[in-house]
Design a protein around this motif. Structure first.
Motif, PDB file in Angstrom:
ATOM      1  N   SER A  99     -42.475  15.831 -23.888  1.00 51.54           N
ATOM      2  CA  SER A  99     -42.655  15.713 -25.338  1.00 51.54           C
ATOM      3  C   SER A  99     -43.268  14.367 -25.699  1.00 51.54           C
ATOM      4  O   SER A  99     -44.206  14.290 -26.513  1.00 51.54           O
ATOM      5  N   CYS A 100     -42.744  13.295 -25.101  1.00 48.01           N
ATOM      6  CA  CYS A 100     -43.292  11.958 -25.341  1.00 48.01           C
ATOM      7  C   CYS A 100     -44.726  11.870 -24.833  1.00 48.01           C
ATOM      8  O   CYS A 100     -45.609  11.294 -25.481  1.00 48.01           O
ATOM      9  N   TYR A 101     -44.987  12.441 -23.670  1.00 49.01           N
ATOM     10  CA  TYR A 101     -46.322  12.470 -23.070  1.00 49.01           C
ATOM     11  C   TYR A 101     -47.321  13.136 -24.021  1.00 49.01           C
ATOM     12  O   TYR A 101     -48.395  12.598 -24.300  1.00 49.01           O
ATOM     13  N   LEU A 102     -46.956  14.296 -24.546  1.00 44.87           N
ATOM     14  CA  LEU A 102     -47.830  15.026 -25.455  1.00 44.87           C
ATOM     15  C   LEU A 102     -48.019  14.271 -26.769  1.00 44.87           C
ATOM     16  O   LEU A 102     -49.123  14.237 -27.329  1.00 44.87           O
ATOM     17  N   ARG A 103     -46.967  13.650 -27.238  1.00 45.25           N
ATOM     18  CA  ARG A 103     -47.050  12.904 -28.501  1.00 45.25           C
ATOM     19  C   ARG A 103     -48.049  11.757 -28.395  1.00 45.25           C
ATOM     20  O   ARG A 103     -48.854  11.524 -29.301  1.00 45.25           O
ATOM     21  N   VAL A 104     -47.983  11.028 -27.280  1.00 42.12           N
ATOM     22  CA  VAL A 104     -48.923   9.920 -27.063  1.00 42.12           C
ATOM     23  C   VAL A 104     -50.357  10.445 -26.968  1.00 42.12           C
ATOM     24  O   VAL A 104     -51.293   9.875 -27.550  1.00 42.12           O
ATOM     25  N   LEU A 129     -55.264  19.819 -20.144  1.00 37.34           N
ATOM     26  CA  LEU A 129     -54.610  20.263 -18.916  1.00 37.34           C
ATOM     27  C   LEU A 129     -53.109  20.468 -19.107  1.00 37.34           C
ATOM     28  O   LEU A 129     -52.532  21.443 -18.626  1.00 37.34           O
ATOM     29  N   LYS A 130     -52.475  19.524 -19.808  1.00 35.84           N
ATOM     30  CA  LYS A 130     -51.026  19.634 -19.988  1.00 35.84           C
ATOM     31  C   LYS A 130     -50.663  20.785 -20.917  1.00 35.84           C
ATOM     32  O   LYS A 130     -49.673  21.499 -20.681  1.00 35.84           O
ATOM     33  N   CYS A 131     -51.447  20.991 -21.971  1.00 37.04           N
ATOM     34  CA  CYS A 131     -51.191  22.134 -22.860  1.00 37.04           C
ATOM     35  C   CYS A 131     -51.330  23.449 -22.092  1.00 37.04           C
ATOM     36  O   CYS A 131     -50.498  24.352 -22.227  1.00 37.04           O
ATOM     37  N   HIS A 161     -39.187  24.162 -28.346  1.00 36.37           N
ATOM     38  CA  HIS A 161     -39.528  22.951 -29.109  1.00 36.37           C
ATOM     39  C   HIS A 161     -40.842  22.340 -28.620  1.00 36.37           C
ATOM     40  O   HIS A 161     -41.621  21.797 -29.418  1.00 36.37           O
ATOM     41  N   ILE A 162     -41.103  22.431 -27.323  1.00 29.43           N
ATOM     42  CA  ILE A 162     -42.347  21.882 -26.771  1.00 29.43           C
ATOM     43  C   ILE A 162     -43.542  22.727 -27.212  1.00 29.43           C
ATOM     44  O   ILE A 162     -44.598  22.190 -27.571  1.00 29.43           O
ATOM     45  N   ILE A 163     -43.376  24.046 -27.208  1.00 26.86           N
ATOM     46  CA  ILE A 163     -44.449  24.926 -27.673  1.00 26.86           C
ATOM     47  C   ILE A 163     -44.737  24.676 -29.155  1.00 26.86           C
ATOM     48  O   ILE A 163     -45.897  24.642 -29.580  1.00 26.86           O
ATOM     49  N   VAL A 164     -43.692  24.493 -29.946  1.00 21.17           N
ATOM     50  CA  VAL A 164     -43.868  24.160 -31.368  1.00 21.17           C
ATOM     51  C   VAL A 164     -44.656  22.859 -31.513  1.00 21.17           C
ATOM     52  O   VAL A 164     -45.570  22.758 -32.339  1.00 21.17           O
ATOM     53  N   GLN A 165     -44.320  21.871 -30.696  1.00 25.09           N
ATOM     54  CA  GLN A 165     -45.029  20.587 -30.745  1.00 25.09           C
ATOM     55  C   GLN A 165     -46.512  20.759 -30.410  1.00 25.09           C
ATOM     56  O   GLN A 165     -47.379  20.176 -31.076  1.00 25.09           O
ATOM     57  N   ILE A 166     -46.813  21.547 -29.398  1.00 26.10           N
ATOM     58  CA  ILE A 166     -48.205  21.788 -29.008  1.00 26.10           C
ATOM     59  C   ILE A 166     -48.971  22.493 -30.128  1.00 26.10           C
ATOM     60  O   ILE A 166     -50.092  22.106 -30.484  1.00 26.10           O
ATOM     61  N   LEU A 167     -48.376  23.521 -30.715  1.00 27.70           N
ATOM     62  CA  LEU A 167     -49.049  24.278 -31.770  1.00 27.70           C
ATOM     63  C   LEU A 167     -49.285  23.405 -33.007  1.00 27.70           C
ATOM     64  O   LEU A 167     -50.352  23.477 -33.639  1.00 27.70           O
ATOM     65  N   LYS A 168     -48.316  22.572 -33.350  1.00 28.61           N
ATOM     66  CA  LYS A 168     -48.504  21.654 -34.476  1.00 28.61           C
ATOM     67  C   LYS A 168     -49.628  20.664 -34.175  1.00 28.61           C
ATOM     68  O   LYS A 168     -50.446  20.342 -35.051  1.00 28.61           O
ATOM     69  N   GLY A 169     -49.668  20.191 -32.928  1.00 31.37           N
ATOM     70  CA  GLY A 169     -50.728  19.265 -32.535  1.00 31.37           C
ATOM     71  C   GLY A 169     -52.096  19.907 -32.600  1.00 31.37           C
ATOM     72  O   GLY A 169     -53.076  19.283 -33.045  1.00 31.37           O
ATOM     73  N   VAL A 203     -44.749  31.666 -36.583  1.00 28.62           N
ATOM     74  CA  VAL A 203     -45.394  31.170 -37.805  1.00 28.62           C
ATOM     75  C   VAL A 203     -46.555  30.230 -37.467  1.00 28.62           C
ATOM     76  O   VAL A 203     -47.660  30.352 -38.016  1.00 28.62           O
ATOM     77  N   LEU A 204     -46.307  29.310 -36.535  1.00 27.14           N
ATOM     78  CA  LEU A 204     -47.354  28.351 -36.154  1.00 27.14           C
ATOM     79  C   LEU A 204     -48.483  29.035 -35.402  1.00 27.14           C
ATOM     80  O   LEU A 204     -49.660  28.685 -35.579  1.00 27.14           O
ATOM     81  N   LEU A 205     -48.137  29.981 -34.550  1.00 31.64           N
ATOM     82  CA  LEU A 205     -49.149  30.715 -33.793  1.00 31.64           C
ATOM     83  C   LEU A 205     -50.088  31.452 -34.743  1.00 31.64           C
ATOM     84  O   LEU A 205     -51.312  31.479 -34.540  1.00 31.64           O
ATOM     85  N   ARG A 206     -49.536  32.046 -35.769  1.00 31.80           N
ATOM     86  CA  ARG A 206     -50.358  32.736 -36.771  1.00 31.80           C
ATOM     87  C   ARG A 206     -51.323  31.747 -37.437  1.00 31.80           C
ATOM     88  O   ARG A 206     -52.509  32.051 -37.637  1.00 31.80           O
ATOM     89  N   LYS A 207     -50.829  30.565 -37.785  1.00 24.90           N
ATOM     90  CA  LYS A 207     -51.675  29.565 -38.440  1.00 24.90           C
ATOM     91  C   LYS A 207     -52.817  29.113 -37.533  1.00 24.90           C
ATOM     92  O   LYS A 207     -53.951  28.944 -37.992  1.00 24.90           O
ATOM     93  N   VAL A 208     -52.506  28.943 -36.238  1.00 23.94           N
ATOM     94  CA  VAL A 208     -53.548  28.512 -35.293  1.00 23.94           C
ATOM     95  C   VAL A 208     -54.611  29.603 -35.138  1.00 23.94           C
ATOM     96  O   VAL A 208     -55.814  29.317 -35.159  1.00 23.94           O
TER      97      VAL A 208
END
Length: 222
Positions: A99-104, A129-131, A161-169, A203-208
């Protein structure tokens, strides 16, 4: 260098390391606390960090995540840590590190001021690659085709939670950045639809998917 030492740990044979449960417990607790602290410090002082600092942090987080993931995803090693009561600790360490890795990476990819060209380039390849890795692993472990997914509910919840973080990103990417990588990301998102996800993911997947459709003129912009 001290941060790298504590995050990465001593590189030993995994089975040997896991068997020493007392040492693993204490070192993992220290590393988890350090990751959580770095997650806050890195963003509180982001403007003061050089690109080299961020690259070193990313290298250490990735190695820490890789170690925990290898233990958590290895049935033999996982059974050993279950007997030692360390499953929750190592899972928290794994998901906190990634999570920290993706955030950075998402922050560096959005950089427009400080050393932006270099940071964008470093973040772009690592982030894609990480996504891909995380989404593919999620689909493989928690998709409808996996007969053992019911036994991994705790891991599924943590990775939601990690998938949510990726989709928001992904939603926050500039149009040009998202458009450039649509051919890679879109097939993964389509496969993700088949997983039994949480409402937040749906919900996030639909938005993407809608955003990708708008970018490629398949859907009228609202």
């Amino acid at each position: 260098r001290l941060v790298e030492f504590f995050l990465e740990g001593r590189r030993v044979d995994l089975s040997e390391h896991v068997l020493g449960s007392e040492g693993l417990d204490s070192s993992s607790s220290v590393q988890l606390g350090l990751i959580e602290a770095l997650n806050e410090i890195a963003f509180a002082h982001y403007s003061s960090l050089t690109t080299d600092h961020l690259s070193s942090l990313l290298d250490s987080l990735e190695k820490c995540y890789a170690f925990c993931r290898e233990v958590n995803h290895n049935p033999t090693l996982r059974s050993k840590i279950e007997r030692s009561g360390l499953v929750d600790l190592l899972l928290r360490k794994e998901t906190t590190a990634v999570s920290c890795y993706l955030r950075v990476l998402f922050r560096m990819f959005a950089e427009t001021i400080k050393d932006s060209e270099t940071r964008n380039q470093i973040a772009e390849s690592r982030l894609l690659l990480k996504c891909q890795e995380v989404i593919l692993d999620y689909i493989d472990r928690f998709g409808d085709s996996n007969p053992n997914k019911a036994e991994q509910k705790k891991i599924i919840t943590a990775y939601n939670h990690i998938i949510v973080q990726i989709l928001k990103g992904i939603l926050e990417l500039h149009d040009a950045q998202l458009s450039k990588h649509t051919s890679t990301l879109f097939p993964l998102l389509c496969e993700l639809i088949l997983c039994d996800q949480s409402k937040d993911i749906r919900v996030l997947l639909r938005k993407v998917v809608l955003k990708v459709g708008q970018l490629h003129n398949l859907i009228l912009k609202q």
